[in-house]
Design a protein around this motif. Sequence first.
Motif, PDB file in Angstrom:
ATOM      1  N   LYS A  62      40.639  57.368  42.056  1.00 41.14           N
ATOM      2  CA  LYS A  62      39.339  57.193  41.406  1.00 41.14           C
ATOM      3  C   LYS A  62      38.256  57.275  42.469  1.00 41.14           C
ATOM      4  O   LYS A  62      38.380  56.675  43.539  1.00 41.14           O
ATOM      5  N   GLY A  63      37.189  57.990  42.168  1.00 40.34           N
ATOM      6  CA  GLY A  63      36.044  58.094  43.063  1.00 40.34           C
ATOM      7  C   GLY A  63      34.780  57.730  42.311  1.00 40.34           C
ATOM      8  O   GLY A  63      34.795  57.504  41.102  1.00 40.34           O
ATOM      9  N   TYR A  64      33.665  57.658  43.033  1.00 36.97           N
ATOM     10  CA  TYR A  64      32.358  57.364  42.429  1.00 36.97           C
ATOM     11  C   TYR A  64      31.429  58.479  42.862  1.00 36.97           C
ATOM     12  O   TYR A  64      31.239  58.696  44.059  1.00 36.97           O
ATOM     13  N   HIS A  65      30.834  59.160  41.924  1.00 37.10           N
ATOM     14  CA  HIS A  65      30.116  60.392  42.223  1.00 37.10           C
ATOM     15  C   HIS A  65      28.621  60.267  41.949  1.00 37.10           C
ATOM     16  O   HIS A  65      28.000  61.181  41.407  1.00 37.10           O
ATOM     17  N   LYS A  66      28.057  59.123  42.326  1.00 31.18           N
ATOM     18  CA  LYS A  66      26.626  58.881  42.161  1.00 31.18           C
ATOM     19  C   LYS A  66      26.060  58.395  43.487  1.00 31.18           C
ATOM     20  O   LYS A  66      26.792  58.213  44.454  1.00 31.18           O
ATOM     21  N   VAL A  77      34.533  52.002  42.191  1.00 27.22           N
ATOM     22  CA  VAL A  77      35.897  52.543  42.180  1.00 27.22           C
ATOM     23  C   VAL A  77      36.897  51.445  41.812  1.00 27.22           C
ATOM     24  O   VAL A  77      37.783  51.651  40.976  1.00 27.22           O
ATOM     25  N   LEU A  78      36.765  50.272  42.400  1.00 26.76           N
ATOM     26  CA  LEU A  78      37.682  49.176  42.078  1.00 26.76           C
ATOM     27  C   LEU A  78      37.533  48.736  40.620  1.00 26.76           C
ATOM     28  O   LEU A  78      38.523  48.388  39.971  1.00 26.76           O
ATOM     29  N   GLN A  82      40.565  48.850  37.986  1.00 27.58           N
ATOM     30  CA  GLN A  82      40.881  47.676  37.174  1.00 27.58           C
ATOM     31  C   GLN A  82      40.902  48.030  35.681  1.00 27.58           C
ATOM     32  O   GLN A  82      41.803  47.602  34.949  1.00 27.58           O
ATOM     33  N   ALA A  83      39.942  48.817  35.222  1.00 31.09           N
ATOM     34  CA  ALA A  83      39.906  49.216  33.814  1.00 31.09           C
ATOM     35  C   ALA A  83      41.148  50.033  33.442  1.00 31.09           C
ATOM     36  O   ALA A  83      41.729  49.833  32.367  1.00 31.09           O
ATOM     37  N   GLU A  84      41.574  50.927  34.322  1.00 29.63           N
ATOM     38  CA  GLU A  84      42.791  51.721  34.066  1.00 29.63           C
ATOM     39  C   GLU A  84      44.021  50.827  33.997  1.00 29.63           C
ATOM     40  O   GLU A  84      44.877  50.993  33.128  1.00 29.63           O
ATOM     41  N   LEU A  85      44.122  49.885  34.937  1.00 29.06           N
ATOM     42  CA  LEU A  85      45.259  48.970  34.959  1.00 29.06           C
ATOM     43  C   LEU A  85      45.323  48.149  33.672  1.00 29.06           C
ATOM     44  O   LEU A  85      46.384  48.044  33.047  1.00 29.06           O
ATOM     45  N   ASP A 144      43.750  55.120  44.923  1.00 28.25           N
ATOM     46  CA  ASP A 144      44.821  55.212  43.921  1.00 28.25           C
ATOM     47  C   ASP A 144      45.770  54.050  44.146  1.00 28.25           C
ATOM     48  O   ASP A 144      45.828  53.491  45.234  1.00 28.25           O
ATOM     49  N   VAL A 145      46.488  53.666  43.085  1.00 30.21           N
ATOM     50  CA  VAL A 145      47.380  52.513  43.175  1.00 30.21           C
ATOM     51  C   VAL A 145      48.687  52.740  42.426  1.00 30.21           C
ATOM     52  O   VAL A 145      48.767  53.574  41.541  1.00 30.21           O
TER      53      VAL A 145
END
Length: 149
Positions: A62-66, A77-78, A82-85, A144-145
């Motif tokens: 996951k990245g942050y593109h802003k 990103v964290l 967390q939302a994906e987990l 990634d995790v």
Amino acid sequence: MSKNDRRGFLKAGVAAAAGAGVAQGQPAGPAKKVHYRGPKPKGTPMFSGAVSYGNLLFIAGKGYHKEGDIKVHTKAVLDEVQAELENAGSSMAKVLKCNVYLNDLKDLAGMNEVFKGRFGETPPVRTTIAAAGGIPGNSLVEIDVIAYI
């Protein structure tokens, strides 16, 4: 025992061992499952964002593109990780392995400041590198995790 009897006996034994404890028509062992946070995409996507196999969960980078500094990027990103987990039935505390890719190693201290404590009292093992050529999409950090469910 004839040759045909031996073959039949061996085939039956192999079939029984392969299907032991498995209902007929069901695959043996765990199954791969893709976890979507919205509607399933039409067609074949380039990659999946979250995939589980048995009780293991793999979250894509996951990245942050802003706009923002390393702390803003790391927090975003964290939060996304967390939302994906949580969508897949896991949590930050269940993360076993974490890979952190920095656009520039000079951002390590700032990233660590935001990272510390996000995974609970027993953080995962972690690898951190500065990616040669940068992070795709101009993100300052990508994470990634691997977790368990």
